[in-house]
Design a protein around this motif. Structure first.
Motif, PDB file in Angstrom:
ATOM      1  N   VAL A  32       0.938  -1.292  -0.074  1.00 44.90           N
ATOM      2  CA  VAL A  32       0.543  -0.157  -0.062  1.00 44.90           C
ATOM      3  C   VAL A  32       1.095   1.652   0.244  1.00 44.90           C
ATOM      4  N   VAL A  33       1.365   0.913   0.065  1.00 43.37           N
ATOM      5  CA  VAL A  33       2.441   2.195   1.161  1.00 43.37           C
ATOM      6  C   VAL A  33       3.271   2.424  -0.517  1.00 43.37           C
ATOM      7  N   TRP A  34       3.692   2.007  -1.386  1.00 46.35           N
ATOM      8  CA  TRP A  34       4.066   1.598  -1.975  1.00 46.35           C
ATOM      9  C   TRP A  34       3.222   2.212  -2.829  1.00 46.35           C
ATOM     10  N   GLN A  35       2.271   1.716  -3.190  1.00 47.37           N
ATOM     11  CA  GLN A  35       1.420   1.811  -4.492  1.00 47.37           C
ATOM     12  C   GLN A  35       0.442   4.007  -4.421  1.00 47.37           C
ATOM     13  N   GLU A  36       1.383   4.352  -2.953  1.00 44.10           N
ATOM     14  CA  GLU A  36       0.109   5.707  -2.858  1.00 44.10           C
ATOM     15  C   GLU A  36       1.878   6.261  -3.825  1.00 44.10           C
ATOM     16  N   TYR A  37       2.681   5.697  -3.319  1.00 46.60           N
ATOM     17  CA  TYR A  37       3.901   6.717  -3.857  1.00 46.60           C
ATOM     18  C   TYR A  37       4.338   6.364  -4.756  1.00 46.60           C
ATOM     19  N   LEU A  38       3.993   5.758  -5.600  1.00 47.51           N
ATOM     20  CA  LEU A  38       3.824   5.493  -7.165  1.00 47.51           C
ATOM     21  C   LEU A  38       2.714   6.248  -7.343  1.00 47.51           C
ATOM     22  N   GLU A  39       1.858   6.678  -7.228  1.00 53.88           N
ATOM     23  CA  GLU A  39       0.770   6.978  -7.388  1.00 53.88           C
ATOM     24  C   GLU A  39       0.969   9.143  -6.980  1.00 53.88           C
ATOM     25  N   ALA A  40       1.523   9.094  -6.039  1.00 58.12           N
ATOM     26  CA  ALA A  40       1.585  10.534  -5.915  1.00 58.12           C
ATOM     27  C   ALA A  40       2.954  11.377  -6.178  1.00 58.12           C
ATOM     28  N   VAL A  41       3.457  10.489  -5.824  1.00 64.24           N
ATOM     29  CA  VAL A  41       4.760  11.130  -6.067  1.00 64.24           C
ATOM     30  C   VAL A  41       5.682  10.651  -7.470  1.00 64.24           C
ATOM     31  N   VAL A  42       5.652   9.738  -8.044  1.00 65.24           N
ATOM     32  CA  VAL A  42       6.432   9.823  -9.171  1.00 65.24           C
ATOM     33  C   VAL A  42       6.377   9.112 -10.318  1.00 65.24           C
ATOM     34  N   ARG A  43       4.348   9.203 -10.473  1.00 60.20           N
ATOM     35  CA  ARG A  43       3.409   9.353 -11.817  1.00 60.20           C
ATOM     36  C   ARG A  43       3.385  11.297 -11.900  1.00 60.20           C
ATOM     37  N   GLU A  44       3.953  11.720 -11.190  1.00 60.18           N
ATOM     38  CA  GLU A  44       3.809  13.126 -11.194  1.00 60.18           C
ATOM     39  C   GLU A  44       5.590  13.874 -11.119  1.00 60.18           C
ATOM     40  N   ARG A  45       6.312  13.104 -11.353  1.00 60.39           N
ATOM     41  CA  ARG A  45       7.394  13.722 -11.215  1.00 60.39           C
ATOM     42  C   ARG A  45       7.838  13.327 -12.693  1.00 60.39           C
ATOM     43  N   ASP A  46       8.506  15.222 -13.509  1.00 61.32           N
ATOM     44  CA  ASP A  46       9.054  15.410 -14.566  1.00 61.32           C
ATOM     45  C   ASP A  46      10.246  14.358 -15.129  1.00 61.32           C
ATOM     46  N   GLY A  47      10.136  14.023 -16.079  1.00 62.48           N
ATOM     47  CA  GLY A  47      11.483  13.172 -16.485  1.00 62.48           C
ATOM     48  C   GLY A  47      11.404  11.771 -16.080  1.00 62.48           C
ATOM     49  N   TRP A  48      10.031  11.334 -15.454  1.00 65.45           N
ATOM     50  CA  TRP A  48      10.539  10.251 -14.646  1.00 65.45           C
ATOM     51  C   TRP A  48       8.979   8.937 -15.335  1.00 65.45           C
ATOM     52  N   LYS A  49       8.415   9.347 -16.070  1.00 68.34           N
ATOM     53  CA  LYS A  49       7.561   8.720 -16.888  1.00 68.34           C
ATOM     54  C   LYS A  49       7.764   7.145 -16.866  1.00 68.34           C
ATOM     55  N   ASP A  50       9.256   6.354 -17.639  1.00 71.24           N
ATOM     56  CA  ASP A  50       9.331   5.958 -18.049  1.00 71.24           C
ATOM     57  C   ASP A  50       9.718   4.778 -16.664  1.00 71.24           C
ATOM     58  N   PHE A  51      10.073   5.441 -15.518  1.00 73.83           N
ATOM     59  CA  PHE A  51      10.287   4.785 -14.917  1.00 73.83           C
ATOM     60  C   PHE A  51       9.368   3.855 -13.736  1.00 73.83           C
ATOM     61  N   TYR A  52       7.884   5.908 -13.733  1.00 73.43           N
ATOM     62  CA  TYR A  52       6.534   5.239 -13.429  1.00 73.43           C
ATOM     63  C   TYR A  52       5.721   3.888 -13.806  1.00 73.43           C
ATOM     64  N   ARG A  53       6.039   4.111 -15.192  1.00 73.09           N
ATOM     65  CA  ARG A  53       5.656   2.900 -16.185  1.00 73.09           C
ATOM     66  C   ARG A  53       6.197   1.295 -15.367  1.00 73.09           C
ATOM     67  N   ALA A  54       7.598   1.877 -15.822  1.00 64.23           N
ATOM     68  CA  ALA A  54       8.843   0.270 -15.488  1.00 64.23           C
ATOM     69  C   ALA A  54       7.833  -0.204 -13.959  1.00 64.23           C
ATOM     70  N   CYS A  55       8.126   0.527 -13.040  1.00 66.43           N
ATOM     71  CA  CYS A  55       7.573   0.821 -11.572  1.00 66.43           C
ATOM     72  C   CYS A  55       6.302  -0.230 -12.096  1.00 66.43           C
ATOM     73  N   ARG A  56       5.391   0.170 -12.816  1.00 66.76           N
ATOM     74  CA  ARG A  56       3.634  -0.520 -12.804  1.00 66.76           C
ATOM     75  C   ARG A  56       3.665  -1.428 -13.050  1.00 66.76           C
ATOM     76  N   GLU A  57       4.775  -1.875 -14.042  1.00 67.31           N
ATOM     77  CA  GLU A  57       4.744  -3.145 -14.607  1.00 67.31           C
ATOM     78  C   GLU A  57       5.316  -4.802 -13.462  1.00 67.31           C
ATOM     79  N   VAL A  58       6.101  -4.102 -13.133  1.00 68.00           N
ATOM     80  CA  VAL A  58       6.507  -5.321 -12.345  1.00 68.00           C
ATOM     81  C   VAL A  58       5.647  -5.082 -11.091  1.00 68.00           C
ATOM     82  N   SER A  59       4.442  -4.094 -10.625  1.00 68.40           N
ATOM     83  CA  SER A  59       4.350  -4.466  -9.584  1.00 68.40           C
ATOM     84  C   SER A  59       2.372  -4.786  -9.642  1.00 68.40           C
ATOM     85  N   ALA A  60       2.590  -5.060 -11.268  1.00 69.04           N
ATOM     86  CA  ALA A  60       0.770  -5.396 -10.896  1.00 69.04           C
ATOM     87  C   ALA A  60       0.971  -7.160 -10.389  1.00 69.04           C
TER      88      ALA A  60
END
Length: 399
Positions: free
Chosen positions: A371-399
């Motif tokens: 839960v902590v990780w998912q909240e961090y991904l959506e609240a921080v990583v998703r909105e950070r400039d230049g981190w879109k590839d990282f966000y997609r990669a993390c979402r893929e392995v977290s699925a």
């Protein structure tokens, strides 16, 4: 010595034909093993005194300062070995520890006194690393080591017995098997005890006489082993292990405690991770670290934010997971990512190479940490400039 056998004394029926056939076939050796014949195989992880032998030799050659008894280097040279620097002849000494200089100076000075040194800190603050390099610089040997566990026996700290010799001839010096601590006492060297608070309390307390009286009683022989000048001991302990096997006040008084902090800044932590990964990578033939420096900085940023419970800019508070997310874990994540990039990618460290390692480091508790990780991904990583590839990669392995 040659041995002759009378063929008339051998019963042919006693010969096992399968053994005879086996004995007549010459053993085969793999090409890899044949290549190593006559040469020692390269160690996967050389001891500090072997890996940095050139630096230690250069320091010893130019070290004209006073040295305590049986020290290979002066305290100043030991500190220079750990912190790095450039010698008068231009030799560059690489830093082994990135942190406050005063911490290293206090640790080295402690070893030059009659007090033992306790390195305390949270997991991943380089306690073992500093301990090894201190022993290598002071004594030229970092292998006099007792690894603390819940099952560490008293013999590991004091001495054991060669039971064949003991049964044959009774208790004697010849039958006694010295521990690493006892050997260090006899040779005037530095012993190491890792994870001291993991060791049972009664075994811990066997160190009290050694550290206070500098002797080790041997009641079975009615004698004792006395430490010679130069002997000292470095112990490490995890301050999150408090309550496991707390040190008695008597034992704690025998140590001078030095707390190793987490890296003060992200830049310092990036430097530590990059340097250590580069050392590990060279031994494993992995790609050079500079090509993946941006991903290293990203891993460090994620770990620091989750560890501190707030984003780098201080604007967003976030929950922290149950794990420590230490510098050592960041090194492990990046090393694994480099291996993925080398063997299954183009050799350049990318977001997809580190995403799975970060997930494994963060999500220790499958329920709460996810839960902590998912909240961090959506609240921080998703909105950070230049981190879109990282966000997609993390979402893929977290699925």
């Amino acid at each position: 010595m040659s041995v002759s056998i009378d063929p008339t004394s051998v019963d042919p029926a006693s010969i096992d034909p399968t053994h005879a056939a086996t004995a007549s076939v010459a053993p085969t050796t793999s090409p890899a093993r044949e290549a190593e014949t006559g040469a020692e195989a390269e160690a996967l992880r050389p001891h500090a005194e072997e890996a940095f032998a050139g630096e230690l030799a250069a320091l010893a050659a130019q070290d004209d300062r006073p040295r305590p008894a049986r020290w290979r280097l002066s305290p100043w040279a030991v500190a220079t070995y750990l912190l790095g620097g450039t010698l008068p002849d231009g030799t560059v000494i690489s830093p082994k520890y990135v942190g406050p200089r005063r911490i290293v100076e206090v640790a080295v000075t402690t070893l030059a006194t009659d007090r033992a040194l306790l390195l305390l800190g949270v997991p991943g603050t380089a306690k073992t690393w500093v301990s090894e390099h201190l022993a290598a610089a002071v004594s030229g040997d970092s292998t006099l080591l007792v690894q603390g566990t819940a099952g560490t026996p008293e013999e590991a700290v004091r001495y054991g017995w060669n039971y064949a010799e003991l049964l044959a001839n009774g208790p004697s010096r010849a039958a006694l098997v010295p521990s690493p601590v006892m050997r260090a006492m006899a040779e005037g060297m530095t012993a190491r005890v890792e994870e001291l608070t993991r060791i049972p309390a009664d075994v811990q307390d066997s160190l009290i006489t050694i550290l206070s009286e500098k002797t080790l009683p041997i009641p079975e022989l009615g004698s004792e082993a006395q430490a010679v000048r130069g002997f000292n001991l470095i112990a490490t302990a995890n301050d999150r292990d408090r309550g496991v096997n707390d040190l008695s006040s008597a034992l704690r008084r025998r140590f001078n405690t030095v707390v190793l902090p987490l890296p003060e800044s992200a830049d310092a932590e990036v430097e530590i991770v990059s340097r250590r990964v580069d050392q590990i990578g060279r031994s494993l033939d992995l790609p050079a670290v500079p090509e993946g420096i941006e991903e290293i900085r990203r891993v460090v940023t994620v770990f620091r934010e989750l560890r501190d419970g707030v984003t780098t800019d201080g604007r967003t508070k976030i929950k922290s997971p149950s794990g420590t997310l230490s510098t050592a874990e960041a090194i492990s994540v990046v090393t694994s990512g480099l291996a993925l990039a080398a063997h299954f990618g183009d050799g350049v460290l990318r977001p997809g190479d580190v995403a799975a390692g970060i997930l494994g480091a963060v999500v220790r508790d499958p329920a709460a940490d996810r839960v902590v990780w998912q909240e961090y991904l959506e609240a921080v990583v998703r909105e950070r400039d230049g981190w879109k590839d990282f966000y997609r990669a993390c979402r893929e392995v977290s699925a």
